[in-house]
Structures are given as C-alpha cells and as structure tokens.
Motif scaffolding. Structure first.
Motif, PDB file in Angstrom:
ATOM      1  N   GLY A  46       0.818  -1.254   0.053  1.00  0.00           N
ATOM      2  CA  GLY A  46       0.060   0.013  -0.002  1.00  0.00           C
ATOM      3  C   GLY A  46       0.785   1.390  -0.098  1.00  0.00           C
ATOM      4  N   VAL A  50       2.341   4.504  -1.253  1.00  0.00           N
ATOM      5  CA  VAL A  50       1.950   5.435  -2.221  1.00  0.00           C
ATOM      6  C   VAL A  50       3.103   5.458  -3.360  1.00  0.00           C
ATOM      7  CG1 VAL A  50       1.497   7.886  -2.535  1.00  0.00           C
ATOM      8  CG2 VAL A  50       0.535   6.865  -0.704  1.00  0.00           C
ATOM      9  N   TRP A  51       4.292   5.646  -2.637  1.00  0.00           N
ATOM     10  CA  TRP A  51       5.713   5.855  -3.727  1.00  0.00           C
ATOM     11  C   TRP A  51       5.855   4.763  -4.688  1.00  0.00           C
ATOM     12  CZ3 TRP A  51       9.535   2.403  -3.642  1.00  0.00           C
ATOM     13  CH2 TRP A  51       9.800   1.473  -2.479  1.00  0.00           C
ATOM     14  N   GLN A  52       5.070   3.573  -4.492  1.00  0.00           N
ATOM     15  CA  GLN A  52       5.187   2.140  -5.511  1.00  0.00           C
ATOM     16  C   GLN A  52       4.337   2.339  -6.584  1.00  0.00           C
ATOM     17  OE1 GLN A  52       5.272  -0.851  -2.412  1.00  0.00           O
ATOM     18  NE2 GLN A  52       7.473  -1.091  -3.082  1.00  0.00           N
ATOM     19  N   GLU A  53       3.152   3.297  -6.285  1.00  0.00           N
ATOM     20  CA  GLU A  53       1.793   3.404  -7.260  1.00  0.00           C
ATOM     21  C   GLU A  53       2.252   4.165  -8.401  1.00  0.00           C
ATOM     22  OE1 GLU A  53      -1.416   4.669  -5.152  1.00  0.00           O
ATOM     23  OE2 GLU A  53      -1.149   2.932  -3.489  1.00  0.00           O
ATOM     24  N   PRO A  54       1.471   3.798  -9.772  1.00  0.00           N
ATOM     25  CA  PRO A  54       1.583   4.853 -10.784  1.00  0.00           C
ATOM     26  C   PRO A  54       1.451   6.451 -10.476  1.00  0.00           C
ATOM     27  CG  PRO A  54       0.631   2.833 -11.550  1.00  0.00           C
ATOM     28  CD  PRO A  54       0.798   2.697  -9.872  1.00  0.00           C
ATOM     29  N   HIS A  55       2.373   7.270 -10.918  1.00  0.00           N
ATOM     30  CA  HIS A  55       1.982   8.448 -10.399  1.00  0.00           C
ATOM     31  C   HIS A  55       0.853   9.114 -11.323  1.00  0.00           C
ATOM     32  CE1 HIS A  55       3.890  10.412 -13.749  1.00  0.00           C
ATOM     33  NE2 HIS A  55       4.646   9.390 -13.924  1.00  0.00           N
ATOM     34  N   SER A 115      -8.924   9.915  -3.608  1.00  0.00           N
ATOM     35  CA  SER A 115      -7.791   8.696  -3.866  1.00  0.00           C
ATOM     36  C   SER A 115      -6.355   9.359  -4.046  1.00  0.00           C
ATOM     37  CB  SER A 115      -8.119   8.226  -5.323  1.00  0.00           C
ATOM     38  OG  SER A 115      -8.060   8.883  -6.268  1.00  0.00           O
ATOM     39  N   ARG A 168      -6.116   9.944   1.631  1.00  0.00           N
ATOM     40  CA  ARG A 168      -6.355   8.637   1.901  1.00  0.00           C
ATOM     41  C   ARG A 168      -6.363   8.453   3.379  1.00  0.00           C
ATOM     42  NH1 ARG A 168      -2.589   5.376  -2.555  1.00  0.00           N
ATOM     43  NH2 ARG A 168      -3.193   6.751  -4.417  1.00  0.00           N
ATOM     44  N   SER A 209      10.969   7.993  -6.840  1.00  0.00           N
ATOM     45  CA  SER A 209       9.709   7.540  -7.423  1.00  0.00           C
ATOM     46  C   SER A 209       9.247   8.731  -8.378  1.00  0.00           C
ATOM     47  CB  SER A 209       8.841   7.478  -6.337  1.00  0.00           C
ATOM     48  OG  SER A 209       7.582   7.621  -6.770  1.00  0.00           O
ATOM     49  N   TRP A 221       6.840  10.232  -8.398  1.00  0.00           N
ATOM     50  CA  TRP A 221       5.941  11.068  -7.534  1.00  0.00           C
ATOM     51  C   TRP A 221       6.711  12.440  -7.280  1.00  0.00           C
ATOM     52  CZ3 TRP A 221       0.793  11.134  -6.772  1.00  0.00           C
ATOM     53  CH2 TRP A 221       0.109   9.877  -7.115  1.00  0.00           C
TER      54      TRP A 221
END
Length: 373
Positions: A9, A11-16, A193, A198, A255, A257
């Motif tokens: 979960g 954030v930094w690993q998610e698509p920006h 989101s 979040r 990242s 981000w």
C-alpha cells in the motif's frame, strides 16, 4: 513493539498522477511558463499531486506556495521533519528566479540553506506557506530567499536561501505554442484517492519507547522492522538502513511522484534525505529520554536526480559532538555510486523533552551548555 507491514500500500510504489509540459513551452519566458502552470494550461506535475502543492502567489521576482501540515509527513517522533521544509522551500526559491528568465533559458538549484526556527507538528487543518523572492539574477548565477510560515499560528518556522546556476539559452529557442487552453485535469486534493486524502498508513512511536531506549537502540529496532513504520515511509519510501554510534544511513527511492515539471526529482527531496540522515546520526548518540532538534541545513547539489525508482543513499556522520549541539556532514549518492549532494547540518540535544518536540516554542533555545563547554 509491533512489526511493521512492509511496503504494502505504499504510495511511492504506485503509478503517479500528473504529467509534464510539451517542450515547446520552453519558447515562453519563465514568467509565462509559471503563469501557464498556475492557470492549468500545462499538466500538473506529479509532486503537486503528492504534496498538494499549489501556487499561492506569482509575479515577477516572487512566488509563494503552500503545503498542508499533513499527518502523512510525520516521522517516528511524531513531528514533520525539518527536511520536509526543504521540499517546500525549494519551490519558491526556484520559482521566484524562474520568473526572471527569458525564453529558452533554464536553471538548476546549486545550493540550498535552511535555518529551522520552530518545530512543525501534523495538523490536518493547518497550512505551511513558503514565500520566496529574488535577491540577484546574473548571467550565470541567481540568489533567492524564502520564509516558511505556519499559517495556523502565524509563526515563522524556517528561513531559507538558495543559489541557482543559470544555463545559456538553448539554440534554437523553440517556437512557443500558438494556443494554450486550460486542460481538463483534477486539482490536487480534490479526489479522495489522492495521496494525502487517503486513510493514514503507519504510525509514530509512543513516547514510552523514546524514554526506554537509547537513540541507537531505537534506530536499530526500526531498521530491523521491529516497530511500525511512520507515515512518511508509506508516502515517500524514505527509511533508515544502517546506524551506529555517530553515523546513520537513510535511503529514498526516486519515485516519479517526486518529479517536477522539469521531469527530474525536486532538489528539496535530496536535501530532505540529507537532513533525515544527519538528524538520525545525532539521535544515535542520545540516551533514553533525550530529544533531538535540527537547527540548520546546507546542501550543495552536484548533479540532477532522475525519477528512475532506484535509491538515493545518504550517509551521515557527526564531525563534532558537543554537550548541547553537534555538527554532522552527509554525502548523498545515486544508485550508480555517483555523488549528487554534499550537506552539513547541526542539531541540538534536549534532555527531558518529548521526541515530538511538543512544548518547544523555539529551536536553538536551551538551558544546556554550548558546544565544547
């Protein structure tokens, strides 16, 4: 202690979210580029979605931004680290200079210095503003100054200066776009989101742990994963990886981000990483029940950092240890082992104060003896 749940979960690993302007925008003056960004005529960069980082004001030679004092920025001590103020400061320090540049001219931050005046605590309703103005713009060097203010209290929390290098104009200078309509794009923070909207992940440590463990014991347990990671870890991925007496190493994944409209990682994040490592080095020398407050930070930025998801590494060590104040140096390298920044900073030991620095009205004021006493 509660074992942390790793990177699930994060954030930094998610698509920006966000994007970058078309190269033709470089045919505009710096002020025109900044105004287009403020008006939503170019894509909002990822960093703005990550930090909810809007313009407050913009005119020739001046720029102001603000960020929320979000609980997502909290470290293990329950305080927003001084390094996060470097991220805020870097925006107006650079943008104020950007407004003075002609078409086809770019710049980069070469040095950033901050003095921390008051601790900043998480408060979902509070904003921290950063207002910058130009001091001097020459052909190859520019200087700027910024003030960071807690808008909830009206207190000045940090002061910063920056030296930027200005590049020669590109040849040829691009033809500016004929039209720049307002883009259909969500505003940072408008959607639940978006990162800071979040449900919070992670938690700061209880004061009982700081009262029971030395700083080195605390950091060793944190590195071993024996306690829950703080929110800033889940947001940015920044974390300690090594600690010994007077030394600490932190890493930060690069990242996307963290990137600005220039498509590179904002220099303030490099400064933030250095500040965290140096404060960590100070903390390794503390007895139980002793808080550490960062006092100042100076960072020379040596080369750009690209958002390639690889780690930046900051290795800090204390170079002078006093009874009240210690001084540290830090070297930040990229994943290829090349230095990207050199930093120095000082920190104050505050026996009997909470790790969160709650109740500390002004940093640098202490009954403790001065260094070398």
């Amino acid at each position: 202690m509660t074992k942390r749940d790793g990177k699930v979960g994060a954030v930094w690993q998610e698509p920006h979210l966000g994007g970058y302007p078309d190269p033709s925008n470089f045919g505009l003056s710096g002020l025109e580029r900044m105004q287009a960004g403020r008006e939503g005529r170019i894509p909002i960069p990822p960093i703005a979605y990550l930090l909810e980082f809007p313009f407050r004001e913009l005119s020739r030679g001046t720029a102001s931004f603000e960020i929320p004092a979000s609980p997502w920025f909290a470290n293990s001590a329950g305080v927003i680290p001084g390094g996060m103020l470097a991220v805020l400061a870097d925006a107006p320090l650079g943008a104020s200079i950007h407004t003075e540049l002609p078409p086809g001219v770019a710049f980069t931050t070469a040095e950033i210095s901050l003095t921390f005046l008051r601790p900043v605590h998480p408060d979902p309703e509070a904003k921290i503003s950063g207002s910058g103005h130009v001091i001097h713009v020459g052909r190859s060097i520019a200087l700027s100054e910024a003030f960071m203010i807690n808008e909830a209290s009206g207190d000045l929390v940090a002061h910063g200066t920056s030296r930027c290098s200005i590049f020669p104009p590109v040849d040829p200078i691009p033809e500016p776009p004929a039209e720049m309509p307002v883009l259909e794009q969500p505003y940072p923070g408008d959607d639940p989101s978006h990162p800071l909207r979040r449900a919070l992940r992670g938690a700061s440590a209880d004061q009982e742990l700081f009262d029971r463990l030395s700083g080195l014991e605390f950091m060793s347990a944190q590195i071993a994963g024996e306690m829950e990671a703080p929110p800033i870890h889940h947001l940015l991925g920044v974390r300690p990886t090594a600690a010994e007496d007077g030394r600490a190493t932190f890493v930060l994944p690069c990242s996307p981000w963290l990137s600005t409209s220039m498509r590179s990682v904002q220099g303030g994040f490099t400064a933030m990483l250095a500040e965290l490592a140096m404060t960590g080095a100070f903390f390794t020398t503390t007895d139980p029940g002793v808080a550490v407050a960062p006092l100042d930070l100076k960072v020379n930025l040596l080369r750009p950092v690209m958002p390639d998801m690889r780690d930046l590494t900051a290795e800090a060590e204390i170079v002078h240890r006093g009874r009240a104040i210690s001084i540290a140096s830090c070297r930040v390298t990229n994943a290829d082992g090349k230095p990207v920044a050199l930093a120095t900073g000082s920190g104050m030991y505050l026996p009997g104060r909470p790790a969160s620095l709650v109740g500390v009205e002004q940093l640098g004021s202490s009954d403790a003896e001065e260094p070398g006493a």
